[in-house]
Design a protein around this motif. Sequence first.
Motif, PDB file in Angstrom:
ATOM      1  N   LYS A  91       0.866  -1.178   0.000  1.00  0.00           N
ATOM      2  CA  LYS A  91       0.000   0.000   0.000  1.00  0.00           C
ATOM      3  C   LYS A  91       0.902   1.226   0.000  1.00  0.00           C
ATOM      4  N   ILE A  92       0.731   2.076  -1.014  1.00  0.00           N
ATOM      5  CA  ILE A  92       1.544   3.275  -1.154  1.00  0.00           C
ATOM      6  C   ILE A  92       0.640   4.488  -0.977  1.00  0.00           C
ATOM      7  N   TYR A  93       1.091   5.440  -0.154  1.00  0.00           N
ATOM      8  CA  TYR A  93       0.294   6.629   0.159  1.00  0.00           C
ATOM      9  C   TYR A  93       0.963   7.875  -0.412  1.00  0.00           C
ATOM     10  N   ASP A  94       0.157   8.734  -1.068  1.00  0.00           N
ATOM     11  CA  ASP A  94       0.697   9.985  -1.595  1.00  0.00           C
ATOM     12  C   ASP A  94       0.611  11.088  -0.532  1.00  0.00           C
ATOM     13  N   GLU A  95       0.946  12.320  -0.923  1.00  0.00           N
ATOM     14  CA  GLU A  95       0.963  13.450   0.010  1.00  0.00           C
ATOM     15  C   GLU A  95      -0.408  13.727   0.614  1.00  0.00           C
ATOM     16  N   ASN A  96      -1.485  13.383  -0.108  1.00  0.00           N
ATOM     17  CA  ASN A  96      -2.853  13.598   0.376  1.00  0.00           C
ATOM     18  C   ASN A  96      -3.436  12.368   1.045  1.00  0.00           C
ATOM     19  N   ASN A  97      -2.584  11.393   1.335  1.00  0.00           N
ATOM     20  CA  ASN A  97      -2.967  10.136   1.987  1.00  0.00           C
ATOM     21  C   ASN A  97      -3.867   9.260   1.112  1.00  0.00           C
ATOM     22  N   ASN A  98      -3.830   9.466  -0.216  1.00  0.00           N
ATOM     23  CA  ASN A  98      -4.539   8.577  -1.139  1.00  0.00           C
ATOM     24  C   ASN A  98      -3.722   7.311  -1.304  1.00  0.00           C
ATOM     25  N   LYS A  99      -4.403   6.180  -1.354  1.00  0.00           N
ATOM     26  CA  LYS A  99      -3.733   4.882  -1.343  1.00  0.00           C
ATOM     27  C   LYS A  99      -3.778   4.199  -2.701  1.00  0.00           C
ATOM     28  N   THR A 100      -2.613   3.710  -3.151  1.00  0.00           N
ATOM     29  CA  THR A 100      -2.496   2.815  -4.294  1.00  0.00           C
ATOM     30  C   THR A 100      -2.079   1.466  -3.743  1.00  0.00           C
ATOM     31  N   THR A 101      -2.756   0.388  -4.161  1.00  0.00           N
ATOM     32  CA  THR A 101      -2.462  -0.958  -3.668  1.00  0.00           C
ATOM     33  C   THR A 101      -1.918  -1.811  -4.795  1.00  0.00           C
ATOM     34  N   ILE A 102      -0.816  -2.504  -4.520  1.00  0.00           N
ATOM     35  CA  ILE A 102      -0.184  -3.400  -5.485  1.00  0.00           C
ATOM     36  C   ILE A 102      -0.115  -4.783  -4.854  1.00  0.00           C
ATOM     37  N   THR A 103      -0.578  -5.802  -5.588  1.00  0.00           N
ATOM     38  CA  THR A 103      -0.478  -7.178  -5.116  1.00  0.00           C
ATOM     39  C   THR A 103       0.150  -8.042  -6.204  1.00  0.00           C
ATOM     40  N   SER A 104       0.811  -9.118  -5.779  1.00  0.00           N
ATOM     41  CA  SER A 104       1.359 -10.100  -6.721  1.00  0.00           C
ATOM     42  C   SER A 104       1.558 -11.417  -5.990  1.00  0.00           C
ATOM     43  N   ASP A 105       1.648 -12.500  -6.759  1.00  0.00           N
ATOM     44  CA  ASP A 105       1.842 -13.834  -6.189  1.00  0.00           C
ATOM     45  C   ASP A 105       3.268 -14.059  -5.701  1.00  0.00           C
ATOM     46  N   ASP A 106       4.226 -13.343  -6.279  1.00  0.00           N
ATOM     47  CA  ASP A 106       5.645 -13.509  -5.946  1.00  0.00           C
ATOM     48  C   ASP A 106       6.332 -12.168  -6.197  1.00  0.00           C
ATOM     49  N   ALA A 107       7.350 -11.868  -5.415  1.00  0.00           N
ATOM     50  CA  ALA A 107       8.107 -10.629  -5.627  1.00  0.00           C
ATOM     51  C   ALA A 107       9.558 -10.863  -5.254  1.00  0.00           C
ATOM     52  N   ILE A 108      10.445 -10.250  -6.020  1.00  0.00           N
ATOM     53  CA  ILE A 108      11.878 -10.317  -5.736  1.00  0.00           C
ATOM     54  C   ILE A 108      12.416  -8.887  -5.766  1.00  0.00           C
ATOM     55  N   VAL A 109      13.146  -8.515  -4.716  1.00  0.00           N
ATOM     56  CA  VAL A 109      13.752  -7.198  -4.611  1.00  0.00           C
ATOM     57  C   VAL A 109      15.261  -7.378  -4.730  1.00  0.00           C
ATOM     58  N   TYR A 110      15.848  -6.801  -5.778  1.00  0.00           N
ATOM     59  CA  TYR A 110      17.288  -6.900  -6.005  1.00  0.00           C
ATOM     60  C   TYR A 110      17.972  -5.693  -5.358  1.00  0.00           C
ATOM     61  N   SER A 111      18.804  -5.947  -4.376  1.00  0.00           N
ATOM     62  CA  SER A 111      19.413  -4.892  -3.562  1.00  0.00           C
ATOM     63  C   SER A 111      20.340  -3.976  -4.353  1.00  0.00           C
ATOM     64  N   GLU A 112      21.185  -4.535  -5.195  1.00  0.00           N
ATOM     65  CA  GLU A 112      22.188  -3.730  -5.911  1.00  0.00           C
ATOM     66  C   GLU A 112      21.582  -2.814  -6.957  1.00  0.00           C
ATOM     67  N   THR A 113      20.539  -3.266  -7.638  1.00  0.00           N
ATOM     68  CA  THR A 113      19.966  -2.494  -8.733  1.00  0.00           C
ATOM     69  C   THR A 113      18.702  -1.738  -8.345  1.00  0.00           C
ATOM     70  N   ASP A 114      18.157  -1.982  -7.152  1.00  0.00           N
ATOM     71  CA  ASP A 114      16.898  -1.371  -6.698  1.00  0.00           C
ATOM     72  C   ASP A 114      15.736  -1.692  -7.633  1.00  0.00           C
TER      73      ASP A 114
END
Length: 188
Positions: A91-114
């Motif tokens: 859940k991502i919130y903007d300056e006005n506290n509006n929410k965008t929601t992102i879902t997925s079955d799997d996620a990978i975060v690569y540290s070096e490349t962001d």
Amino acid sequence: MTKDNLHTIKYLVTAIAVTLFFSCSNDFDDVQKVGILQNQPISEAEHIDLNYTEYKDSTVRLLANLLSPKMLDYSNRSFAFQEFPDGIELKIYDENNNKTTITSDDAIVYSETDIIDLRGNVIIVTPERDTMFTEQLYYNQKLEWAFTNESWLFKRAIGPLYGVGFDSDKEFNNFQMLEVGGDFELDN
């Protein structure tokens, strides 16, 4: 044995012991890897509930909330990453506290490349209730840029938009499509 032979043997044993001692290297990274298989995570976490906040002008503002049943940490690899094999809800919130929601079955975060690699049933719901569906989506955290080469569907109040492949900023203001279909309007 004479006293001279005894001293010679002591010196010889001492020389061998010192040589063996200094010939052994103690590489801390190698010592840490003992008992850890290269294909295994260095740690696991369950029931993830992370809040990303910002402290500004004596107030704390929630920027994002990450929820996941499980995280595997592969920071012991030369190309470090964290995997969320049982999916995520972000859940991502903007300056006005509006929410965008992102879902997925799997996620990978690569540290070096962001880079974040979202896979399987990726769904993005905007504050306006517009919804994007795709099977894979990459997000570059440094550039705040999303992209995919997969097919996608964007359900909007003014009509659906669909295609294969796109690049976009995080607000979908600068949106480039490879193949497109549906009803859409172009702004000047």
